[in-house]
Write a protein that holds these residues in place. Structure first.
Motif, mmCIF file in Angstrom:
data_model
loop_
_atom_site.group_PDB
_atom_site.id
_atom_site.type_symbol
_atom_site.label_atom_id
_atom_site.label_comp_id
_atom_site.label_asym_id
_atom_site.label_seq_id
_atom_site.Cartn_x
_atom_site.Cartn_y
_atom_site.Cartn_z
ATOM 1 N N ALA B 245 0.839 -1.210 0.000
ATOM 2 C CA ALA B 245 0.000 0.000 0.000
ATOM 3 C C ALA B 245 0.868 1.253 0.000
ATOM 4 O O ALA B 245 0.596 2.224 -0.719
ATOM 5 C CB ALA B 245 -0.932 -0.012 1.217
ATOM 6 N N ILE B 246 1.921 1.247 0.795
ATOM 7 C CA ILE B 246 2.819 2.407 0.839
ATOM 8 C C ILE B 246 3.506 2.606 -0.507
ATOM 9 O O ILE B 246 3.560 3.707 -1.049
ATOM 10 C CB ILE B 246 3.903 2.237 1.925
ATOM 11 C CG1 ILE B 246 3.281 2.094 3.306
ATOM 12 C CG2 ILE B 246 4.863 3.417 1.910
ATOM 13 C CD1 ILE B 246 4.283 1.736 4.392
ATOM 14 N N ARG B 247 4.028 1.510 -1.031
ATOM 15 C CA ARG B 247 4.770 1.596 -2.299
ATOM 16 C C ARG B 247 3.886 2.174 -3.411
ATOM 17 O O ARG B 247 4.268 3.120 -4.120
ATOM 18 C CB ARG B 247 5.275 0.203 -2.702
ATOM 19 C CG ARG B 247 6.171 0.212 -3.933
ATOM 20 C CD ARG B 247 6.613 -1.204 -4.308
ATOM 21 N NE ARG B 247 5.558 -1.965 -4.949
ATOM 22 C CZ ARG B 247 5.269 -1.914 -6.254
ATOM 23 N NH1 ARG B 247 5.957 -1.124 -7.055
ATOM 24 N NH2 ARG B 247 4.281 -2.635 -6.751
ATOM 25 N N VAL B 248 2.688 1.635 -3.542
ATOM 26 C CA VAL B 248 1.775 2.097 -4.592
ATOM 27 C C VAL B 248 1.456 3.578 -4.402
ATOM 28 O O VAL B 248 1.500 4.371 -5.339
ATOM 29 C CB VAL B 248 0.484 1.252 -4.588
ATOM 30 C CG1 VAL B 248 -0.589 1.885 -5.462
ATOM 31 C CG2 VAL B 248 0.789 -0.171 -5.041
ATOM 32 N N LEU B 249 1.179 3.942 -3.165
ATOM 33 C CA LEU B 249 0.817 5.336 -2.872
ATOM 34 C C LEU B 249 1.955 6.289 -3.241
ATOM 35 O O LEU B 249 1.746 7.313 -3.903
ATOM 36 C CB LEU B 249 0.493 5.459 -1.383
ATOM 37 C CG LEU B 249 0.012 6.816 -0.906
ATOM 38 C CD1 LEU B 249 -1.282 7.194 -1.602
ATOM 39 C CD2 LEU B 249 -0.177 6.807 0.606
ATOM 40 N N LEU B 250 3.162 5.936 -2.833
ATOM 41 C CA LEU B 250 4.312 6.802 -3.124
ATOM 42 C C LEU B 250 4.584 6.846 -4.623
ATOM 43 O O LEU B 250 4.874 7.901 -5.176
ATOM 44 C CB LEU B 250 5.560 6.306 -2.391
ATOM 45 C CG LEU B 250 5.843 6.797 -0.971
ATOM 46 C CD1 LEU B 250 6.447 8.185 -1.007
ATOM 47 C CD2 LEU B 250 4.632 6.777 -0.066
ATOM 48 N N PRO B 422 9.579 6.756 -3.107
ATOM 49 C CA PRO B 422 9.099 6.000 -4.260
ATOM 50 C C PRO B 422 9.934 4.743 -4.511
ATOM 51 O O PRO B 422 9.424 3.721 -4.918
ATOM 52 C CB PRO B 422 9.221 6.998 -5.412
ATOM 53 C CG PRO B 422 9.078 8.350 -4.767
ATOM 54 C CD PRO B 422 9.739 8.199 -3.419
ATOM 55 N N GLU B 423 11.247 4.800 -4.240
ATOM 56 C CA GLU B 423 12.087 3.647 -4.575
ATOM 57 C C GLU B 423 12.374 2.679 -3.434
ATOM 58 O O GLU B 423 12.960 1.634 -3.673
ATOM 59 C CB GLU B 423 13.399 4.141 -5.167
ATOM 60 C CG GLU B 423 14.352 4.779 -4.164
ATOM 61 C CD GLU B 423 15.281 5.802 -4.784
ATOM 62 O OE1 GLU B 423 14.915 6.992 -4.765
ATOM 63 O OE2 GLU B 423 16.340 5.410 -5.283
ATOM 64 N N GLY B 424 11.999 3.053 -2.222
ATOM 65 C CA GLY B 424 12.298 2.145 -1.123
ATOM 66 C C GLY B 424 11.829 2.699 0.205
ATOM 67 O O GLY B 424 11.045 3.644 0.253
ATOM 68 N N CYS B 425 12.339 2.139 1.286
ATOM 69 C CA CYS B 425 11.845 2.510 2.604
ATOM 70 C C CYS B 425 12.897 2.154 3.651
ATOM 71 O O CYS B 425 13.771 1.330 3.408
ATOM 72 C CB CYS B 425 10.554 1.728 2.869
ATOM 73 S SG CYS B 425 9.584 2.339 4.266
ATOM 74 N N SER B 426 12.796 2.787 4.792
ATOM 75 C CA SER B 426 13.689 2.396 5.878
ATOM 76 C C SER B 426 12.936 1.473 6.828
ATOM 77 O O SER B 426 11.711 1.424 6.843
ATOM 78 C CB SER B 426 14.215 3.621 6.625
ATOM 79 O OG SER B 426 13.276 4.043 7.579
#
Lengths: 508, 508
Positions: B245-250, B422-426
Motif C-alpha cells: 500500500a505504501i509503495r503504490v501510494l508513493l 518511491p524507490e524504497g523505505c527504511s
C-alpha cells in the motif's frame, strides 16, 4: 586547403586504441575529426559556417563497454593523451571541444537498458543512450523518467549527467541530478567507481562535464506513466503578477510538471492571441518574423530587423506588458485535479485571466521544435543563443532587469521562466543579434555573453541552471565558486591525477 | 576514585582557548568532562550506569561565533589537539565521544535565527540551535522547516546536518540533507567555507559527522505552516500488504507527511485496539509490560521477560499478524484531500481496514514520548536500542527477515517502517535484551549490533538511514563504502590535513 590540421598523436598509439575497440571503431578521417571538434555552442556554429574547425580531436573511438572505456583511459593516462567523453554533441557551451586534441570518445554504442525494476521504480542504463530512446524503452514498459529536454533527440544520458540537465517537466520530476540514484564512472586513472558505494560523492561527480570521469552506467528513478495530464494557461497584466502566482503555487506545495511564464516579448512571439488587444500593432511585422521563433523569415528582413535591437526592445517595452503563464499537471488523477484547483485559485487571486488548456496543449505539441528552426538565423548572418540563469525569488526580478540592461542595446532579448522551485526559479533568456562580418559577429557574441554573465553574477544569479559551463563559461568559474574552486582542484587531483580528462573546461 | 582521568593537554593550551572564548566559557571540571564523554549511544548509557566515563575530553569550550570556532580550530591544528564538535549530545552512535581526548566544542551558544526570507522560503540559522527552538522561531513567523526527529528537544541543527537526520514527517519534507541549501563550515585548517560557492560539494559534507568540518551556519528551505493536517490509519492482514500500500501510494506521486507501518509485534504494542481480535491473548501480559513501550513495568518482570526473547518472538510470530499503517497528510487543503483520497483507494485495494483518524491522532500527540521512557529498561538491568536501515522495495522484506533471523534468538525484536520513498523505505528495528552482569550485557549488545549490521549488509541494506555512523558502526564503513572509502580519505586529507577533527569516527 585541408578541413582540419593533421593529427598529432603517434601512429602506434592509434593502433593500440584500435586493438582495444576493434579496427572499425576508430577514425582519423578529416570529416569525422571536424564533426567531433564542435557541438551546438553557437560560436562553433559560426565557425562551421566559415569552414573553420580549429580544435579537432586526433582520433575518435567508439567503445562498447565500460571495460573498453577503462582500457582507453588507462592508455591515455600512461601516454598523457587528452580524452573527451562525447555523447550526442548537443551541448551548447563547447563542453566537448577537444581543446588539446587527443581522443574523442563517442559513447553512443553503449546504449542499452540493462535492467528495470518496476517494484523499486529504478532502471539501469548505459550512459550513451539517446534521451528519446531512453524514454521509448521506458514507455514500452509503462514507465517514464520524466526527463524531456528540448535536445532529447540528439543528447545522451551521459551528457545529461555531465551537465546537470533539466527537462521541460523538471518542476515535477526534478533535474537529472534528482533522478539519478547512482552512476558508474571510469576515473582518470582507468578505475571503475560505482557511487552506490559512496552516495555522498554522487553530486560532486554529476555536473563535472567529463573532467572527473567518464560515466558508463546510471541507475535512475523512474515513474509509472502518468494517469492524467492537464494543461492550463493564464494571462497576467504584469510579469510580477505571473511570477507571484508561480511562487505562491509552489510554496503551497503543488508540483506542476510544466511551468512556463513568458515575458512580454516572448509572450507576444509565442502568440497568446492577446497581443493585439494589448495594442501591439507596431510590432506585428516582428511577429511575422519570429513566428514560432524565427521559422521562415527572409534572411534580409531578419538581418535588417536585428540591426536595430535597441529599438525593437524599446518598442516591446512600450507596447507589450501582458504575460502568458502555461502550467501543466500530470500524475495520478486525484492529485492532478487538486493541483489544478490550487493553480486556478492562485492565478485568479493575482488577477490572472483564464485562457483554458489551449495555449498549453499547443506548446506541448510543438515543444521540441524551436531549436531546429534556428539555423535560418545563422544562415541569414545573424546569431541566436540562450542563457539560462537562476536565483531565489527575492532576487529574481532584479536578475531579470540586470541582464536586460546589460544586453538590450545590442541584442533582441526575450525570456521565459521555466524551471520553478519553492525557493526560486530559472530565467531562460533568448537573445538574437547580428553584426557585419564574421569576426565582428564573434566579437559581439563574446561581448554579450561576458556582459550577460557579469550582470548575472553581480545580481546574485548563478552562472548556469542546466546547460552547464563547458568551455564558453569557463572563465566565470573562479568567480562563481570562490573558495570552492580550491576544492574542485583537489577533487580533480584525486579523480584525474594525470590531467587527461577534458582539459581546459569548467575553469580547470 | 576519581570520576575521570586527569586532562592531558598542557595548561598553556587551555589558557589560549580561554583567551579566545573568554574565561567563563571553558571548563575542565570532572563532572563536565564526564558529561561530554558520552551521548545517547546505549553503550555509553551502560557505562554511565557503571560509573565509567572512559573517554572524557580534556576540556570543553563554548564558542559564540564562527570566528571563535575558527580560532580554536587553528589553535588545535597547530598544536595537534583533537577537536569534537558537540551539539545536543542526543546522538545514538557515540559520534561525539572524544576517543583521543582534546576539546569538545559545545556549539549551543550559537543558536540564533540570523535571517528569514519569506519570499524565497529560506532561513539562515546558526547551527547550535536546538531543533524545537528552531521550529518555535519559524512557527512565530508562520513557517516550518518540517523537521521533527524524536530527539527534537535535545538535538541541534548542526547535529542534524552532521548525521543526515530524518524527522517524523520526512516522507513529505525530506531529510535534513534535502532541506539544506548551503552551510558555512570551518574546515580542519580553520578556514571558513560557504558551500553556496560550491553546491556540488554540499552533500559530501552533510553527513560527515564532524570529521571534515564544524558547521556554524546553515541556510534552510522552509515552508508556510500547513493549512491542513489529516491523519488516517488502516490495518492489514499481512505486513506485505501494508508495504505494498505504501509503495503504490508513493509511486502514484502522493507525499504523505507521516508513514508508519508497524510490524505485528510493534502493532500489538502500539495498541491498535485490534490485537485482541487477532487472538493475541497469551501476549497480553507482554502488552502490559510494553504499554507505550515500556513505561511502568517492574524491573524484575522486565528482566524476566527479556530473559526469554526467542520465546517471546515466537509467541508474537504465532499469534500476531495484523499490521497497523498510520498515514498523515499536510499542506494545502486541496492537495491533502486529494492525497487522502488516493491513500484510501490504495489501502482498500490491498484489503486495508479503515480505522479512521484515531490511531494517527494519538500517535501524533505522543510522538516524542517513547525515548524518554527507556531509562526504566536500563534501570532494570536490561537494554534497548534501535537500528535504522534502508533499502529498495525489491529487497525490503528480505532485509526485514534477515535481521530478524540474525537477532531474534537473543533480543525481543519489533520494527516499523517510517521513512518511505518511491524507490524504497527504511526499517526501524527496536530490540531489547538482557544478560547477567555488566560485561555480559556489553558483550551481548555488541554481538547484536554486529550480527544485525552484517545481516543488513548481506541483504543489500545500508548501514544507517538517519542515525549516522559515529563510533558504534565505524568498523562497518569500509565494507559499506568499498572503493568509496579511498575517496573519503582523500576528502579528509583536503578538509582536515592535520587529522584533528573528530578522530576515530566513521571508519577514519
Amino acid at each position: 586547403m585541408t578541413l582540419v590540421a593533421a593529427p598529432r598523436v603517434p601512429e602506434p598509439f592509434v593502433r593500440r586504441v584500435a586493438a582495444i575497440v576493434g579496427e572499425g571503431r576508430v577514425s582519423q578521417t578529416p570529416p569525422v575529426r571536424a564533426l567531433y571538434s564542435r557541438d551546438m555552442w553557437p560560436k562553433t556554429l559560426l565557425w562551421t559556417r566559415e569552414g573553420s574547425f580549429p580544435h579537432p580531436p586526433d582520433l575518435v573511438a567508439w567503445p562498447e563497454s565500460a571495460a573498453e572505456v577503462a582500457a582507453i583511459v588507462r592508455l591515455c593516462a600512461s601516454e598523457g593523451v587528452p580524452l573527451v567523453p562525447f555523447g550526442g554533441g548537443g551541448g551548447v557551451c563547447g563542453g566537448v571541444i577537444p581543446l588539446r586534441g587527443g581522443i574523442s570518445l563517442d559513447l553512443k554504442r553503449m546504449n542499452r537498458l540493462v535492467s528495470l525494476d518496476p517494484e523499486s521504480g529504478t532502471a539501469d542504463f548505459e550512459c550513451g543512450i539517446i534521451g528519446q530512446h531512453l524514454e521509448d524503452e521506458l514507455a514500452k514498459r509503462g514507465h517514464t523518467l520524466g526527463h524531456f529536454p528540448s535536445s532529447i533527440y540528439i543528447s545522451t544520458l551521459g551528457g545529461f549527467l555531465a551537465a546537470r540537465s533539466a527537462g521541460q517537466l523538471s518542476t515535477r520530476y526534478g533535474k537529472i541530478e534528482d533522478m539519478v540514484s547512482s552512476v558508474i564512472l571510469v576515473t582518470g586513472t582507468g578505475e571503475k567507481l560505482d557511487t552506490a558505494s559512496c552516495p555522498e560523492l554522487l553530486q560532486a561527480l554529476v555536473g563535472s562535464e567529463g573532467t572527473l570521469g567518464v560515466f558508463t552506467h546510471a541507475r535512475l528513478r523512474i515513474h509509472p506513466a502518468p494517469e492524467a495530464r492537464r494543461m492550463q494557461a493564464h494571462s497576467f497584466t504584469t510579469l510580477a503578477d505571473g511570477l507571484e502566482a508561480i511562487r505562491v503555487l509552489l510554496q503551497r506545495g503543488a508540483r506542476p510538471a510544466v511551468v512556463r511564464l513568458y515575458d512580454p516579448l516572448d509572450t507576444f512571439i509565442v502568440g497568446s492571441g492577446k497581443a493585439k488587444e494589448a495594442g501591439a500593432g507596431p510590432l506585428s511585422a516582428l511577429k511575422e518574423v519570429f513566428e514560432e521563433r524565427f521559422p521562415a523569415a527572409t534572411p534580409l528582413f531578419l538581418r535588417a530587423a536585428l540591426a536595430y535591437p535597441a529599438t525593437l526592445n524599446q518598442l516591446a517595452d512600450r507596447f507589450l506588458s501582458r504575460v502568458l503563464l502555461i502550467l501543466g499537471f500530470e500524475g495520478s488523477r486525484e492529485v492532478v485535479e487538486a493541483e489544478l484547483g490550487l493553480a486556478q485559485e492562485s492565478c485568479r487571486t493575482l488577477g490572472g485571466r483564464d485562457l483554458g488548456p489551449g495555449p498549453g496543449d499547443r506548446w506541448f505539441e510543438n515543444r521540441y521544435k524551436v531549436s531546429y528552426k534556428q539555423s535560418k538565423i545563422f544562415a541569414a548572418g545573424c546569431f541566436v543563443d540562450t542563457m539560462e540563469v537562476a536565483t531565489t525569488w527575492d532576487r529574481l526580478q532584479g536578475l531579470y532587469e540586470a541582464v536586460r540592461r546589460a544586453l538590450s542595446d545590442r541584442a533582441l532579448l526575450m525570456a521565459h521562466f521555466s524551471h520553478a522551485y519553492p525557493e526560486g526559479c530559472s530565467i531562460y533568456f533568448t537573445f538574437a543579434a547580428t553584426a557585419k562580418g564574421a569576426s565582428e559577429r564573434e566579437r559581439l557574441y563574446d561581448a554579450l555573453w561576458h556582459d550577460g554573465l557579469a550582470a548575472t553574477q553581480k545580481a546574485g544569479g548563478c552562472l548556469s541552471h542546466h546547460h552547464g559551463v563547458g568551455y564558453s563559461k569557463s572563465v566565470f568559474m573562479a568567480a562563481e565558486l570562490g573558495e570552492g574552486m580550491r576544492l574542485y582542484h583537489a577533487l580533480k587531483d584525486v579523480f584525474d591525477p594525470h590531467g587527461i580528462l577534458n582539459p581546459g573546461k569548467m575553469g580547470l
